[in-house]
Design an enzyme around this catalytic site. Structure first.
Site: not given
Ligand code: OXD
Ligand code: MN
Length: 590
Positions: A69, A197-198, A206, A226, A248, A250, A253, A277, A373, A375
């Site tokens: 992001r 990017y997602g 988000k 979040h 993010s 941490c 998931t 999330d 990062n 995914r």
């Molecule tokens: C983030 C995500 O960046 O969940 O927080 O992808």
């Molecule tokens: Mn997140």
């Protein structure tokens, strides 16, 4: 034929702006999905993975400069700067629209525009929100099909004049200089251009479910957070639910899919995953807080995911998963640093270059096969611990709210707030060491109130006020705790094993919620009596628990100073209650 005049007109306007060569409506059908997969494979946008080993799975690479992001290019575009507040990038709406219009103009010539009507939360539930994303990327369509509810029913629910968030995405030239992620909360509109990017382009995630939803939540009296949501079933079959905000990458998931340690499994403990999330939380008619996960998929960080750290994720991503920026192996399977099994002898890295383990870059640094990062996008329904309450539109009742971050020092393994107001202060002054989900210096400590710093769609000072207000409106408030799985000893070694063993801490938290166990009152909050944390079968080195609960007054006083500087950015708009809590902590520290 769509009956919604405003939707029709908006699409017409956006088509005139972007000039695609055709418009395709996404209906959520398997047949259309298969066609799109085929088409994206033919252009190289995605690669089909081994049907035998990874059925229904695909591989995708983003542009090299487009892997996370981009918070510096993300804007909240409200009429007044103060509405966006000091922690957001702000642009006046007119300027933002003009700037982006210049990039969008004609950007879809010789491309198709896909129209994705989607629902965050079950279609038709009074707690759900509808969005329509226009995009020129099949990768985005395929991800949105996993992450959100996409079906004909969404348009039925929308009817002739239903409210929806207008989401426009275009890859344009994928040029970082022409990349903008713009939110117009007052227009219920999102424009994202120049990225693939997602986090920047799956606009239901988000952008809608946090930035736009937080603004709506403030207006409508609920919380868009979040947060993960998980249920913990005890030996008596009683399930209690927890939500938790962590910055993010941490481990949200991993925590949401936690597998109980052996001794707990034996006692028939079990974890139910509701979400990893995002949580939308409302006060229900019983006066307590209930949460839904508006998403139906995971967009999880791949590196470090293995059968030890997250066995449920490993199961979840065995089929129907899109892998982004991981290592592609020659047998059309995938790998990442920290994956199960042996390190492959060779492969193609996330940049598309031949890769072998141990390769060094020009600076002598190891070249990773997968981006840190990178995914996986996978359906929540494939998770072995998926909650059976997912489609229940009221969601689940929340007993405890966790705040947490990565702190090598300072914060104990767990502590409990004295009350709601104190808990809001703990959330407001949360800080964590930076991870690879954000651009910036790794390891640097940054304040990230309620893990919402990059996701608040309005002034964070007003957001604190909203949290305080919500507490007053509840008849029965969840208790608020802070957890830190990442504390290290004097040699930099983790003091707590983390992962599944975190259930031991959650057990204490739930016991506190049920008034089953006492605690020690300290300057920062309540901490457990050491004997109340179950360490049976853990082999924790002697002395670790004591270190995990050490409160170093000197370090905390330094933290208070850092907090003071952080809170100062809000000036007079900061709620007095937060300052009061800060002063009280100062007094308690002596
Ligand atoms: C983030 C995500 O960046 O969940 O927080 O992808
Ligand atoms: Mn997140």
């Amino acid at each position: 034929m769509i009956k919604h005049k405003k939707l029709q007109k908006w699409i017409k306007d956006m088509v005139r702006l972007c000039q695609p060569n055709c418009v395709i409506w996404i209906d959520g059908s398997q047949k259309q999905k298969k066609q799109l997969e085929k088409e994206a494979c033919s252009t190289g946008e995605i690669i089909r993975l081994s049907h035998k080993k990874l059925p229904g799975c695909f591989y995708h690479r983003t542009a090299i400069n487009d892997v996370a992001r981009t918070e510096n290019l993300t804007f909240i575009c409200t009429k007044n700067k103060s509405e966006a507040g000091p922690t957001n990038n702000w642009m006046p709406p007119k300027q933002a629209y003009n700037k982006a219009r210049g990039i969008f103009k004609g950007s879809m010539k010789s491309r198709k525009m896909y129209v994705i009507p989607f629902s965050m939360g079950p279609a038709g539930s009074p707690f759900s929100k509808i969005g329509v994303e226009l995009t020129d990327s099949i990768y985005v369509v395929l991800n949105m099909l996993i992450m959100t509810h996409v079906s004909k029913q969404v348009l039925d629910v929308l009817g002739e004049d239903g409210e929806f968030t207008k989401c426009l995405h275009g890859k344009a030239e994928l040029d970082i200089k022409k990349r903008l992620i713009l939110h117009f909360p007052q227009d219920n509109t999102i424009w994202s251009v120049g990225s693939g990017y997602g986090g920047n382009v799956l606009l239901g995630k988000k952008c809608l479910s946090l930035r736009i939803a937080s603004y709506l939540a403030k207006k409508e009296g609920w919380l868009a957070e979040h947060m993960l949501i998980m249920g913990i079933e005890d030996a008596n079959g009683h399930i209690q639910y927890i939500s938790g905000a962590f910055p993010s990458a941490c481990g949200k998931t991993n925590l949401a899919m936690l597998v109980p340690p052996k001794s707990y499994k034996k006692k028939t403990y079990r974890v139910w995953t509701v979400g990893d999330d995002i949580a939308w939380m409302r006060i229900d008619s019983d006066g307590s807080l209930w949460a839904i996960n508006p998403e139906v998929g995971f967009f999880g960080v791949a590196p470090g995911t293995n059968s030890g750290s997250n066995p449920n994720a490993v199961e979840t991503i065995k089929k129907n998963t899109i892998f982004t920026n991981v290592l592609l192996k020659h047998d059309k399977t995938v790998w990442w640093e920290g994956a199960d099994g042996p390190v492959p002898k060779k492969g193609t890295d996330w940049m598309g270059r031949p890769w072998k383990p141990g390769m060094l870059d020009d600076y002598g640094k190891i070249i990773k096969g997968a981006h840190s990062n990178s995914r996986f996008t996978a359906p929540l329904s494939q998770c072995p611990s998926v909650s059976f309450r997912l489609e229940q539109h009221h969601g689940v009742p929340i007993s405890a709210i966790l705040f947490g971050g990565r702190r090598a020092h300072l914060a104990p393994l767990v502590y409990e707030s004295f009350n709601w107001q104190h808990g809001v202060y703990i959330g407001a002054t949360m800080a964590s060491e930076r991870t690879s989900a954000q651009f910036g210096k790794l390891g640097e400590v940054r304040f990230d109130p309620m893990a919402m710093l990059p996701f608040n769609g309005y002034n964070t000072a007003d957001y604190f006020r909203h949290w305080l207000q919500m507490g007053k409106r509840m008849k029965k408030q969840p208790r608020i705790f802070y957890v830190n799985w990442f504390r290290v000893d004097e040699n930099g070694k983790f003091l707590w094993p983390g992962f599944g063993e975190n259930l031991r801490v959650l057990e204490w938290i739930l016991k506190r919620c049920n008034n089953e166990v006492g605690a020690i009152k300290t300057a920062i909050g309540y901490i457990p009596k050491i004997e109340d944390i179950n360490t049976q079968g853990l082999n924790l080195p002697k002395g670790n628990l004591k270190k995990l609960f050490t409160i170093d007054k000197h370090e905390w006083k330094e933290e208070l100073e850092r907090q003071r500087s952080f809170l100062a950015i809000f000036g007079d708009s900061l709620p007095e209650e937060i300052l009061e809590e800060h002063r009280d902590l100062e007094k308690r520290l002596g």
